[in-house]
Write a protein that holds these residues in place. Structure first.
Motif, mmCIF file in Angstrom:
data_model
loop_
_atom_site.group_PDB
_atom_site.id
_atom_site.type_symbol
_atom_site.label_atom_id
_atom_site.label_comp_id
_atom_site.label_asym_id
_atom_site.label_seq_id
_atom_site.Cartn_x
_atom_site.Cartn_y
_atom_site.Cartn_z
ATOM 1 N N MET A 332 3.109 0.578 1.598
ATOM 2 C CA MET A 332 2.681 -0.518 0.727
ATOM 3 C C MET A 332 1.160 -0.674 0.794
ATOM 4 O O MET A 332 0.553 -0.424 1.845
ATOM 5 C CB MET A 332 3.347 -1.832 1.149
ATOM 6 N N SER A 333 0.576 -1.108 -0.304
ATOM 7 C CA SER A 333 -0.864 -1.355 -0.340
ATOM 8 C C SER A 333 -1.188 -2.570 0.522
ATOM 9 O O SER A 333 -0.565 -3.622 0.385
ATOM 10 C CB SER A 333 -1.307 -1.593 -1.785
ATOM 11 N N THR A 334 -2.160 -2.419 1.412
ATOM 12 C CA THR A 334 -2.521 -3.491 2.346
ATOM 13 C C THR A 334 -3.608 -4.383 1.754
ATOM 14 O O THR A 334 -4.600 -3.892 1.210
ATOM 15 C CB THR A 334 -3.014 -2.892 3.676
ATOM 16 N N LYS A 358 11.041 -1.538 -4.674
ATOM 17 C CA LYS A 358 12.261 -1.084 -4.022
ATOM 18 C C LYS A 358 12.011 0.264 -3.351
ATOM 19 O O LYS A 358 11.460 1.188 -3.961
ATOM 20 C CB LYS A 358 13.390 -0.963 -5.041
ATOM 21 N N GLY A 359 12.404 0.379 -2.082
ATOM 22 C CA GLY A 359 12.212 1.616 -1.324
ATOM 23 C C GLY A 359 10.984 1.601 -0.437
ATOM 24 O O GLY A 359 10.871 2.413 0.488
ATOM 25 N N ASN A 360 10.030 0.660 -0.707
ATOM 26 C CA ASN A 360 8.873 0.538 0.194
ATOM 27 C C ASN A 360 9.346 0.156 1.591
ATOM 28 O O ASN A 360 10.362 -0.535 1.753
ATOM 29 C CB ASN A 360 7.907 -0.528 -0.303
ATOM 30 N N CYS A 361 8.606 0.578 2.600
ATOM 31 C CA CYS A 361 9.025 0.245 3.967
ATOM 32 C C CYS A 361 7.837 0.162 4.915
ATOM 33 O O CYS A 361 6.743 0.654 4.635
ATOM 34 C CB CYS A 361 10.027 1.278 4.492
ATOM 35 N N LEU A 362 8.078 -0.501 6.037
ATOM 36 C CA LEU A 362 7.173 -0.508 7.187
ATOM 37 C C LEU A 362 7.947 0.125 8.331
ATOM 38 O O LEU A 362 9.072 -0.299 8.630
ATOM 39 C CB LEU A 362 6.741 -1.923 7.543
#
Length: 465
Positions: A332-334, A358-362
């Motif tokens: 994800m863009s910080t 949807k699908g972004n993760c940490l």
């Protein structure tokens, strides 16, 4: 012979006249001395002790703003060596039970042996009810015999004779007379307590007698003081709780001024308000509030008339967490400097991601595989920027990815509810050692997302061969 006798009588008369005049001129002093006679107390409470205050402060050196007070040492042994931290608590009789023993038990049990050796806890029994003091001292001796013997705990009292008037005072803020008396006496209690603690430690921590402590709070205080000193900015108070007069840290060199400040203005306003004025007078304009809070208010009934009090510090964490060593990645863009690692590390930092899809993760990649026993993840701030739809998973077999590292396979543990995920006894479902923890977005959202904290508990595990 008769002449000699007359001279002798004249001399005696002159001496008697001089003595009478002396007595008249000093009658106020003598009456004051008699008025200051200590109250009669049972044998176990009659140990008188004059606290020798450190002469390092210019206030003490010049004997400015004299604060005369005599202390009764009710229990404990006062050591001569200065420790890192002195902790002060004032306690009075409550109509609905006491929290003093649980508070002290928390302070000592949440500290390691090295931490206990670096601090001294001073309790001022500030109630004028002698029977209550006797009962309380017996209870403390029963529960904290070793701490009293080693000088880790000291119990003191100040006779009512040393207090200025606490009734018939002006009613600032339209407080009821009994409320004015209560808060004014409390200021004097703290003034005497702080004055006693001058020089006992390099720093002084003010607490109330109904709090619970975070684990290893002293180590955290040391680290935070070092961080603050490294900034080379003026500070007078570090606050380790947002509530009342709880968790306020001072430099020992400032204590003579603080004690006199509370004494001089004791009838003007409550102690936590005076504390704020003192900070500003000492040229610290802004509050320095340390998060997470190290002390939580445990009491439900106030020492003032037993009024119900449910105040809690929302930033308190009992376990000052030490997440295992790991690397943290996100696709994800910080936003600005709110990097993913800040959600994992101790401190006030957090991860702030822009418009999650949807699908972004940490993903957290552990340095060494570990058995995870508990997980807590909190998102959002003030009800905004929460993760609306997401899940948490554990993974094995670390692999390289284009944007860092991840795991080859994951097993889902559950989904978020109202922006939070919490699960205990994780090892019952996922007993093998894990190499990754993943927080995944399962539906796109318009709002940005803050991951405020990730906390895990673990069991030792041998890495797979």
């Amino acid at each position: 012979m008769r002449l000699y006798s007359k001279k002798k009588n004249v001399i005696v008369a002159v001496l008697l006249l001089i003595g009478g005049l002396y007595f008249i001129n000093h009658s106020d002093v003598l009456l004051t001395a008699f008025a200051r006679a200590p109250e009669p107390v049972p044998h176990e409470l009659t140990w008188q002790a004059e606290r020798l205050v450190s002469m390092e402060s210019w206030v003490e050196q010049g004997d400015y703003l004299t604060l005369n007070v005599s202390y009764q040492l009710l229990a404990g042994v006062l050591r001569t060596e200065q420790r890192y931290l002195s902790v002060g608590l004032s306690s009075v009789k409550r109509t609905k039970g006491s929290y003093l023993v649980p508070t002290l038990r928390s302070l000592f049990s949440q500290s390691s042996p090295d931490e206990r050796a670096s601090m001294v806890v001073v309790v001022l029994l500030a109630d004028f009810d002698v029977r209550w003091r006797i009962t309380t001292v017996k209870e403390l001796k029963s529960n904290f015999a070793s701490e009293l013997e080693q000088g880790d705990l000291v119990v003191i009292h100040v006779s009512q004779d040393w207090y200025p008037p606490i009734t018939g005072l002006k009613r600032n803020f339209n407080d009821a007379p009994e409320r004015v008396t209560f808060r004014s006496k409390q200021n004097l209690d703290y003034s005497f307590l702080i004055h006693y603690c001058v020089g006992l430690g390099r720093y002084y921590l003010q607490l109330e007698d109904d709090v619970f402590s975070a684990k290893s709070f002293l180590t955290t205080i040391k680290r935070r003081v070092e961080e603050q000193e490294a900034k080379k900015s003026t500070w007078a108070t570090l606050e380790f709780s947002a509530l009342g007069y709880i968790g306020k840290l001072y430099k020992s060199a400032h204590l003579p001024l603080l004690a006199r400040f509370l004494f001089l203005f004791y009838q003007e306003m409550p102690c936590d308000w005076l504390m704020t004025h003192f900070r500003m007078v000492m040229t610290q304009k802004e509050t320095i509030l340390i998060k997470p809070a190290l002390f939580q208010h445990m009491g439900t009934f106030s020492s003032f008339k037993g009024i119900y009090n449910k105040l809690k510090d929302k930033n308190f964490e009992e376990d000052v967490y030490t997440n295992p060593s790991a690397e943290v990645y996100s696709d994800m863009s910080t936003y600005k400097m709110h990097f993913p690692k800040l959600a994992w590390d101790a401190g006030e930092g957090f991860f702030w991601g822009r418009s999650p899809e949807k699908g972004n993760c940490l993903t957290v990649v552990f340095t060494v595989p570990i058995v995870v026993t508990g997980i807590f993840v909190e998102t959002g701030s003030g009800g905004k920027d929460i993760l609306e739809s997401g899940e948490v998973a554990l993974g094995r077999n670390v692999v390289a990815k284009d944007n860092g590292k991840s795991c080859e396979e994951f097993e889902s543990l559950g989904t978020f509810e109202n922006g939070k995920f919490e699960m205990q006894e994780v090892d019952r479902k996922y007993s093998s050692a894990s190499s990754c923890l993943k927080i995944q977005v399962t539906a796109a959202q318009k709002d940005w997302m803050i991951i405020r904290k990730i906390r895990i508990t673990t069991n030792p595990s041998t890495p797979p061969q």
